[in-house]
Design an enzyme around this catalytic site. Structure first.
Site, PDB file in Angstrom:
ATOM      1  N   PHE A 202       0.902  -1.360   0.047  1.00 62.29           N
ATOM      2  CA  PHE A 202      -0.023  -0.057  -0.007  1.00 62.29           C
ATOM      3  C   PHE A 202       0.774   1.346  -0.041  1.00 62.29           C
ATOM      4  O   PHE A 202       0.559   2.462  -0.807  1.00 62.29           O
ATOM      5  CB  PHE A 202      -0.985  -0.156   1.155  1.00 62.29           C
ATOM      6  CG  PHE A 202      -1.720   1.272   1.428  1.00 62.29           C
ATOM      7  CD1 PHE A 202      -3.064   1.348   0.819  1.00 62.29           C
ATOM      8  CD2 PHE A 202      -1.178   2.056   2.280  1.00 62.29           C
ATOM      9  CE1 PHE A 202      -3.766   2.604   1.141  1.00 62.29           C
ATOM     10  CE2 PHE A 202      -1.708   3.399   2.606  1.00 62.29           C
ATOM     11  CZ  PHE A 202      -3.331   3.523   1.973  1.00 62.29           C
ATOM     12  N   ASP A 203       1.693   1.233   0.812  1.00 65.58           N
ATOM     13  CA  ASP A 203       2.702   2.557   1.015  1.00 65.58           C
ATOM     14  C   ASP A 203       3.180   2.678  -0.384  1.00 65.58           C
ATOM     15  O   ASP A 203       3.270   3.888  -0.799  1.00 65.58           O
ATOM     16  CB  ASP A 203       3.744   2.236   2.101  1.00 65.58           C
ATOM     17  CG  ASP A 203       3.358   2.106   3.393  1.00 65.58           C
ATOM     18  OD1 ASP A 203       2.486   0.864   3.456  1.00 65.58           O
ATOM     19  OD2 ASP A 203       3.556   2.453   4.467  1.00 65.58           O
ATOM     20  N   THR A 204       3.987   1.677  -0.966  1.00 62.40           N
ATOM     21  CA  THR A 204       4.709   2.099  -2.290  1.00 62.40           C
ATOM     22  C   THR A 204       3.724   2.452  -3.305  1.00 62.40           C
ATOM     23  O   THR A 204       4.171   3.338  -4.078  1.00 62.40           O
ATOM     24  CB  THR A 204       5.543   0.642  -2.600  1.00 62.40           C
ATOM     25  OG1 THR A 204       6.325   0.134  -1.544  1.00 62.40           O
ATOM     26  CG2 THR A 204       6.375   0.878  -3.832  1.00 62.40           C
TER      27      THR A 204
END
Length: 427
Positions: A202-204
């Site tokens: 999700f972050d990437t």
């Protein structure tokens, strides 16, 4: 939403401007009954003592099967700034997506429950977002000034993963995996609907989309100590991340993500310097063209040496140059001159081959001249002649690419799509 200009809150931490909370920091958890209470109390004490704005701590429980939900509810009953939320499906990305989407705060952040990142970095992380200077902020363990304590295995995996991101998705941020990030709420409302991953990627995915939309990502070097009791499955996470890289890379290549729309909505137009006598975009194009040229030259030399084992110098040079030229044209089309999609690709390759013919004439002529002057020249001399001829051919290739193959009209569609047509949308 306009950039936040909230005045520092008083010691009672009354609601901010218009009754809004300035910072909502989410702690995603799954079966964290052993660490949750200690970590939330420590985080709350730190914010109360050092953070000069209103805040909330949201415990985002994603399908815990132990006593985590009960602990979160008890903390919320005791501490006014703590709020629990419960999801019936697992996934850290899903927990963040849900909590951030429901929040009314001006700045949204998250940190891992183990609090591996030193909390003194909270204010430096969110300050550029509160001021409106930046759109997202990340803690980095790989930047200058960072101090990190962790095992060799995690260090190796982390650096390899970030290297993969830079080489495949052209990521410019240094650390995608540090569990310490923040985003302005108005930016989150535009980007979160585009993020598909519900797990660790999700972050990437969020950062890649933000970077492609031209948003400013602020990086904060952090002190970080590895949690030896972490239950994260490194192998399974790495496999899922690689699948995410492939999915996002395909979507970007196919142009299915509305990056230009996000750029227009958030008012982040490409920076185009207007300097007398310098064509727009030339400095960046030169840097990218040079990088691709260096890679092409190395590939050309390796292929030349390979083909030279069973062919003469002329034939080896033709084969090596033909293969590298096709790859060079494709790379410059996309990375240097910003031309995407399949429209015109075949024409560009044909024009690239014409440029290849000119380069071939230079390099072949150099080898022919060398053969005439030094019939028994050592292979090292042949390589030197190839390098010299390639340098001249590279200058000629850039001029022809810029003035003919990829002249502005070839990239007009891309440039138009990237130009904002509206101002920043107020929340």
């Amino acid at each position: 939403m306009s950039p936040a200009t909230t005045e520092p809150a008083d010691p009672t931490r009354s609601p901010g401007r218009g009754g809004r909370v300035v910072l909502d920091i989410v702690v995603p958890v799954y079966n964290e009954e052993a660490d949750l209470e200690r970590s939330v109390r420590r985080l709350h004490a730190h914010l109360r003592a050092t953070f000069p704005y209103t805040f909330r701590i949201t415990v985002a429980d994603n399908a815990s099967t132990d006593s985590t939900p009960q602990i979160a509810a008890r903390l919320a009953a005791e501490i006014p700034e703590v709020r629990p939320t419960r999801l019936e499906q697992k996934g850290r990305g899903r927990a963040l997506q849900t909590a951030w989407s429901a929040s009314d705060a001006e700045v949204l952040a998250y940190c891992d429950v183990d609090l591996s990142t030193d909390l003194d970095a909270v204010l430096p992380l969110v300050a550029p977002l509160i001021s409106g200077h930046s759109d997202l902020a990340i803690g980095t363990r790989l930047g200058r000034g960072s101090r990190v304590v962790r095992g060799a295995k995690r260090e190796f995996v982390s650096r390899c993963y970030n290297l993969i991101l830079r080489s495949t998705l052209a990521a410019g941020f240094s650390d995608a995996q540090c569990g310490f990030k923040a985003i302005r709420a108005d930016v989150a409302r535009r980007l979160l609907p585009l993020v598909e991953d519900t797990g660790w990627f999700f972050d990437t995915e969020l950062l890649v989309l933000a970077e492609r939309a031209g948003l400013r990502i602020h990086e904060v070097p952090v002190d970080w100590v590895d949690d030896p009791n972490s239950t994260v499955d490194i192998v399974a996470t790495a496999v899922a991340d690689l699948k995410g890289v492939w999915r996002v890379g395909r979507a970007l290549a196919a142009g299915t993500l509305p990056i230009a729309d996000v750029r227009a909505q958030l008012g982040r137009a490409p920076l185009q310097p207007d300097v007398a006598g310098v064509p727009k975009g030339l400095p960046t194009q030169l840097v990218r063209f040079a990088a691709i040229g260096i890679a092409s030259t190395l590939a050309n030399l390796l292929l030349f040496l390979l083909f030279r084992t069973f062919a003469g110098p002329i034939a080896a040079n033709v084969a090596a140059l033909l293969l590298t030229t096709i790859a060079n044209t494709a790379a410059n089309r996309r990375l240097t001159f910003g031309v995407r999609g399949r429209a015109g690709a075949a024409r560009h390759q044909v024009q690239g081959l014409i440029v290849f013919g000119l380069a071939l004439g230079l390099t072949t002529g150099a080898l022919a001249l060398l053969g005439a002057l030094l019939p028994d020249a050592h292979q090292a001399v042949e390589v030197a002649a190839i390098v010299a001829a390639n340098l001249v051919a590279t200058v000629l290739r850039f001029v022809l690419f810029r003035a003919w193959v990829f002249r502005p009209r070839a990239a007009a569609g891309t440039a138009a799509a990237a130009t904002p047509t509206t101002t920043r949308i107020a929340a």
